[in-house]
Scaffold this active site. Structure first.
Site, PDB file in Angstrom:
ATOM      1  N   ASP A  37       0.849  -1.195   0.000  1.00 20.54           N
ATOM      2  CA  ASP A  37       0.000   0.000   0.000  1.00 20.54           C
ATOM      3  C   ASP A  37       0.882   1.242   0.000  1.00 20.54           C
ATOM      4  O   ASP A  37       1.709   1.425   0.895  1.00 20.54           O
ATOM      5  CB  ASP A  37      -0.892  -0.036   1.257  1.00 20.54           C
ATOM      6  N   ASN A  95      -0.287   4.546  -0.098  1.00 18.04           N
ATOM      7  CA  ASN A  95      -0.865   5.812   0.380  1.00 18.04           C
ATOM      8  C   ASN A  95      -1.614   5.699   1.709  1.00 18.04           C
ATOM      9  O   ASN A  95      -2.378   6.596   2.071  1.00 18.04           O
ATOM     10  CB  ASN A  95      -1.786   6.402  -0.695  1.00 18.04           C
ATOM     11  N   ASP A 108      -4.127   3.931   2.805  1.00 17.40           N
ATOM     12  CA  ASP A 108      -5.572   3.655   2.954  1.00 17.40           C
ATOM     13  C   ASP A 108      -5.829   2.182   3.298  1.00 17.40           C
ATOM     14  O   ASP A 108      -6.984   1.756   3.358  1.00 17.40           O
ATOM     15  CB  ASP A 108      -6.348   4.069   1.694  1.00 17.40           C
ATOM     16  N   ASP A 143      -1.791  -1.228  -3.836  1.00 16.07           N
ATOM     17  CA  ASP A 143      -2.095  -0.476  -5.053  1.00 16.07           C
ATOM     18  C   ASP A 143      -0.936  -0.549  -6.043  1.00 16.07           C
ATOM     19  O   ASP A 143       0.112  -1.128  -5.757  1.00 16.07           O
ATOM     20  CB  ASP A 143      -2.425   0.984  -4.690  1.00 16.07           C
ATOM     21  N   ASP A 159      -9.313 -16.459 -16.352  1.00 15.87           N
ATOM     22  CA  ASP A 159     -10.125 -16.905 -15.227  1.00 15.87           C
ATOM     23  C   ASP A 159     -11.188 -17.923 -15.669  1.00 15.87           C
ATOM     24  O   ASP A 159     -11.900 -17.679 -16.644  1.00 15.87           O
ATOM     25  CB  ASP A 159     -10.810 -15.657 -14.647  1.00 15.87           C
ATOM     26  N   ASP A 178      -6.346 -18.358  -4.267  1.00 17.84           N
ATOM     27  CA  ASP A 178      -7.553 -19.125  -3.917  1.00 17.84           C
ATOM     28  C   ASP A 178      -7.253 -20.325  -3.024  1.00 17.84           C
ATOM     29  O   ASP A 178      -8.169 -21.051  -2.646  1.00 17.84           O
ATOM     30  CB  ASP A 178      -8.219 -19.679  -5.194  1.00 17.84           C
TER      31      ASP A 178
END
Ligand code: GLC
Ligand code: CA
Length: 558
Positions: A21, A23, A25, A29, A199, A321
């Site tokens: 991360d 930033n 939050d 990202d 997928d 998964d």
């Protein structure tokens, strides 16, 4: 020998929400990934597979896409994504994107239109059916619990969703849908990406009439799936030098040869699930049963030998998964270091392209959160409800989640031991960090020559130095041995011997094939040790080895 760059590559899978991360939050990202590109380069991987980063309401963490051609706000901007691609290319790495086209989000404008009325031009982009006697059109269940059909009042019909009700299945029978998908793929390829991971791609063709499950109806390997993939290959894939890997539920090696056979013009390889099912009990994946090494060898050997010369294997033992491989197949306690290295040795010396899932390279483990409130994964949360209703106790259900829940793999990447939240974020992470981060983290791994991380680096380098690791033919030794997994890889005159002790007890390996007996004592003693997870004395007779707990050795014979 059919040489290809994607056979010689090692792939690293990033689950962006949990990687880094930038930033504060609490959500990983793109700028976070950009800040770690030198780390990936140092590890030595060739290709990054990025899980979905497209616009999404995140019902299933990005696997529910509401706009295929824009970036999710939480992850950054298209400029950030372009910088990521450039950063990878500048370092000699490639990027493959997740292609999720069995379904979209219900917030995609196609579906927003589709559900408006029966005569909307987008109606036929999805699979709508009237109910039967006030019930769903058929008895299919969703992979995420409950019926695969959702009733929609606006038109008094049901739509099909093999996953959550916010993931309506696209109607591949409609040529307009296929055209939209191909155009979108071309758009990404023209931006310079190097391929796709597709997928649940073997679910896209639904059987005619959608017969009940009870009558054998399901959408795995449906009637037109190969026709669709050949069309996709003709229209899009064949025009680029890229790699493609299909996620294919429930396939056999025979099916895999149809999807990825060299002469089939479909995909380059598929992910098989047979190995991942090895510890599923009769009541499904959650209720684990013990697995045996003999079965594990049998499954992998079948895939190795049946695909030889016909198709190509993808080699993985965990992903976003699945539970963490060291917890599931190794030992995440006293033998954490050596057992993680032993499993890595297996993954990097089979024939096929190895996939590393983020955190695997430092031996990240499963997690046991105390209560269900700490979990975030939709599959896990739905399963919890389903089994409570079926009368299972909370304790039983939590055991299932500890063993198999997808959040095991999704706790944030552990970068540092001395920072809150393992250095993943300065804020509050969207899913809690595994409490073992003070012991298991990147900073510590980098500083320790004996770490799992440095062992992965060496395995990746070996792949670059010895063609036999990539292209050699696989042959299993001692199939009935319950504790040792041993095999050879052969390419012309080059030959490898791999010996792995899968348990926490010492073991003895004896190599008794005719050719081993025929080798001279000088030959066997001059075998070159390529890599091992313990100190090993030179000059041992490699036909007779005493192995320590989880010991792994790779010899080059000449
Ligand atoms: C695939 C993905 C999984 C997702 C599902 C539905 O299996 O790997 O994460 O939930 O498809 O898109
Ligand atoms: Ca962020």
């Amino acid at each position: 020998m059919d040489k290809k760059w994607w056979k010689e590559s090692v792939v690293y899978q990033i689950y962006p929400r949990s990687f880094m991360d930038s930033n504060g939050d609490g959500v990983g990202d793109l700028r976070g990934i950009i800040s770690k590109l030198d780390y990936l380069k140092f590890l030595g991987v060739d290709v990054v597979w990025l899980c979905p980063v497209y616009e999404s309401p995140n019902d299933d963490n990005g696997y529910d896409i509401s706009n295929y051609q824009s970036i999710m706000d939480e992850f950054g901007t298209m400029e950030d994504w372009e910088e990521l691609l450039e950063g990878l290319h500048a370092r000699g790495m490639k990027l493959i994107m997740d292609l999720v086209v069995n379904h979209s989000s219900d917030e995609h404008h196609w579906f927003v239109e589709s559900r408006k009325s029966k005569d909307n031009p987008y109606r036929d982009y999805y699979i709508w059916r009237p109910g039967k006697d006030g019930q769903a059109p058929n008895d299919w269940g969703s992979f995420f619990s409950g019926s695969a059909w959702e009733y929609d009042e606006a038109s008094d019909e049901y739509y099909l969703h093999m996953f959550s009700k916010k993931q309506p299945d696209l109607n591949w029978e409609n040529p307009k849908v296929r055209r939209e998908v191909y155009d979108m793929m071309t758009w990404w390829l023209d931006k310079g990406i190097d391929g796709f991971r597709m997928d649940v791609i073997n679910l896209i063709s639904k059987p005619e009439g959608l017969p009940n499950h009870a009558d054998g109806g399901n959408c795995i390997n449906g009637p037109r799936v190969h026709e669709f993939l050949q069309e996709m290959n003709r229209e899009v894939l064949s025009k680029y030098d890229i790699m493609t890997v299909g996620e294919t539920v429930d396939v056999t090696p025979e099916d895999a040869i149809l999807f990825a056979g060299t002469d089939r013009n479909e995909l380059n390889m598929v992910f098989q699930f047979e190995l991942m099912g090895i510890d599923s009990g009769p009541d499904g994946k959650w209720w684990a049963k013990p697995w045996t090494l003999v079965d594990l060898k049998q499954i992998l050997s079948k895939w190795q030998t049946m695909l030889e010369g016909k198709a190509w294997n993808s080699i993985y033992m965990n992903n976003h998964d699945q539970p963490r491989l060291v917890s599931r197949f190794g030992n995440d306690r006293e033998y954490h270091n050596v057992s993680a290295k032993m499993l890595a040795t297996l993954l990097h010396t089979l024939q096929g392209t190895p996939y590393i899932y983020q955190g695997e390279e430092i031996g990240m483990t499963n997690v046991r959160f105390e209560t269900i409130d700490e979990y975030r994964d939709i599959e896990t949360l739905n399963m919890y409800q389903e089994y409570l209703e079926k009368g299972y106790s909370q304790e039983q259900i939590m055991e299932g989640i500890y063993a198999k829940g997808r959040d095991n793999a999704r706790t944030p990447m552990q970068w540092k031991g001395d920072s809150p939240h393992a250095g993943f974020t300065t804020g509050t992470p969207w899913l809690a960090v595994n409490p073992n981060y003070q012991e298991i983290n990147v900073e510590r791994a980098l500083a320790d020559d004996n770490s799992i991380f440095h062992y992965y680096r060496r395995l990746i380098q070996l792949r670059k130095q010895h063609e036999v690791i990539v292209y050699g033919r696989y042959e299993l030794l001692n199939p009935e041995d319950q504790q040792v997994y041993a095999y050879t890889r052969t390419l012309g005159e080059e030959r490898l011997l791999v010996v792995l002790n899968f348990y926490d007890k010492p073991a003895h390996f004896t190599w008794t094939t005719d050719e081993a007996v025929a080798m001279s004592i000088d030959e066997v003693k001059s075998a070159e040790l390529l890599i091992a997870n313990y100190d090993v004395t030179a000059g041992e007779d490699v036909r007779q080895l005493d192995l320590r707990p989880y010991e792994a050795r790779v010899y080059k014979l000449s």
